[in-house]
Write a protein that holds these residues in place. Structure first.
Motif, mmCIF file in Angstrom:
data_model
loop_
_atom_site.group_PDB
_atom_site.id
_atom_site.type_symbol
_atom_site.label_atom_id
_atom_site.label_comp_id
_atom_site.label_asym_id
_atom_site.label_seq_id
_atom_site.Cartn_x
_atom_site.Cartn_y
_atom_site.Cartn_z
ATOM 1 N N SER A 165 30.821 59.295 51.340
ATOM 2 C CA SER A 165 30.205 60.515 50.824
ATOM 3 C C SER A 165 31.169 61.528 50.213
ATOM 4 N N TRP A 184 24.210 69.387 53.608
ATOM 5 C CA TRP A 184 25.346 68.842 54.359
ATOM 6 C C TRP A 184 26.510 69.794 54.120
ATOM 7 N N SER A 225 17.360 71.437 55.562
ATOM 8 C CA SER A 225 16.643 70.182 55.331
ATOM 9 C C SER A 225 16.396 69.964 53.842
ATOM 10 N N GLY A 229 20.503 65.506 51.185
ATOM 11 C CA GLY A 229 21.202 64.772 52.232
ATOM 12 C C GLY A 229 20.662 63.380 52.485
ATOM 13 N N GLU A 230 19.435 63.141 52.100
ATOM 14 C CA GLU A 230 18.821 61.830 52.275
ATOM 15 C C GLU A 230 18.905 61.039 50.968
ATOM 16 N N ASP A 244 20.588 58.932 52.972
ATOM 17 C CA ASP A 244 21.752 58.440 53.714
ATOM 18 C C ASP A 244 21.495 58.412 55.217
ATOM 19 N N GLU A 245 20.952 59.496 55.751
ATOM 20 C CA GLU A 245 20.755 59.554 57.199
ATOM 21 C C GLU A 245 19.785 58.483 57.671
ATOM 22 N N THR A 246 18.726 58.264 56.883
ATOM 23 C CA THR A 246 17.753 57.233 57.230
ATOM 24 C C THR A 246 18.369 55.849 57.113
ATOM 25 N N HIS A 290 21.509 55.079 57.676
ATOM 26 C CA HIS A 290 22.355 54.871 58.850
ATOM 27 C C HIS A 290 21.514 54.608 60.102
ATOM 28 N N ARG A 291 20.380 55.254 60.179
ATOM 29 C CA ARG A 291 19.550 55.113 61.377
ATOM 30 C C ARG A 291 18.725 53.823 61.374
ATOM 31 N N TYR A 333 13.819 53.573 54.961
ATOM 32 C CA TYR A 333 14.716 53.979 53.865
ATOM 33 C C TYR A 333 13.944 54.062 52.555
#
Length: 302
Positions: free
Chosen positions: A78, A139, A159, A184-185, A187-189, A191-192, A200
């Protein structure tokens, strides 16, 4: 007599050269507004795998110029790639080398007057002292990767939905010359849940909705016809991670649409993440800092 004739010739040539240079500068001013939309972790692979699923992004592609083969710098993470996107150079020069770099890990080759490696925001401010610029992100590290001192509005919100709302408000109220929005997304989804997961994919569809909302805001405020909009990302992903050398991690969309941009044009040449800042600079007829290695993507322009 010869001296007088030669002097007149020199004056005429200088006048003509000045007129041509001035004309080129006016011609290079491609649009009144530029909006750069970035989505962390939005891969080209998801666009290829789900044609028709992203109506707003695909409308930008249809009505503008695009490539799904734009490459990240290494590592495909990132902060290093957001920095490269905004600073027109790679980590070897700007010095941000890891996913979370908030300060250069290597000494920046140059420090500009705003206290960072020269980026697109500082270049715009120097060329357009009265310009309004607005940058928004959720972020906090993003705020370390561009010259906040050169920007009028620096918005750090909690958010993506709040970011979309706040930046649309600023666009309509302030009509910024340059707007940068870093979602920010997904990416977070990724990774999760994984970059190939249904979750995703659904998050990418939400990003597409935010793009549509931004386009509606431009149209509602009579800005769309004199604007150029970019959509891109820092990196993609595979499994539940990124940072490696696979194409799934390194390829992201690079889409440009708006005034003076070719329609339905698939960009044939190589495009790197650090070509983004020089392309924006070209739109505003801004001289590129010597330390930048990126190049304007010239084939997108009519």
């Amino acid at each position: 007599m010869r001296k007088i004739t030669l002097l007149l010739l020199v004056i005429a040539t200088a006048s003509l050269t000045g007129a041509v240079a001035k004309g080129k500068k006016c011609e290079a001013q491609k649009a009144k507004y530029v909006v750069l939309i970035g989505s962390d972790g939005f891969s080209s692979d998801v666009v290829r795998a789900h044609p028709g699923a992203f109506p707003n992004i695909e409308a930008l592609m249809k009505n503008g110029s695009y490539t799904l083969e734009r490459r990240s710098v290494l590592p495909s993470s990132s902060a290093v790639n957001w920095a490269s996107m905004l600073m027109g150079a790679g980590p070897e020069l700007h010095g941000y080398t890891t996913w979370g770099s908030q300060v250069p890990d290597l000494p920046s080759r140059v420090i500009g007057k705003y206290g960072l490696f020269p980026g697109i925001c500082g270049a715009i401010r120097d060329a357009r002292p009265d310009a309004v610029m607005a940058c928004g992100y959720n972020w906090p590290t993003i705020g370390c990767l561009y010259e906040q001192k050169a920007v009028n509005i620096n918005s750090n919100v909690p958010s993506d939905p709040a970011l979309a709302d706040s930046m649309c408000l600023y666009i309509g109220r302030e009509k910024p010359l340059f707007t940068f929005i870093a979602f920010g997304e997904p990416d977070e989804t990724g990774h999760r849940c994984g970059w190939e997961s249904d979750e995703y994919f659904e998050m990418c569809k939400q990003i597409d909705g935010y793009v549509g909302k931004i386009m509606e805001t431009l149209e509602k405020n009579d800005m769309k016809d004199d604007a150029i909009v970019f959509f891109t990302a820092d990196h993609g992903g595979t499994g539940k991670g990124h940072g490696g050398i696979s194409m799934k991690e390194m390829e992201t969309p690079f889409v440009v649409c708006g005034k003076g941009i070719k329609q339905g044009h698939e960009i044939p040449e190589s495009v790197m993440v650090f070509d983004c800042a020089p392309t924006i600079g070209h739109i505003f007829s801004i001289d590129q800092p010597q330390v930048w290695i990126g190049r304007p993507v010239m084939s997108v322009f009519e």
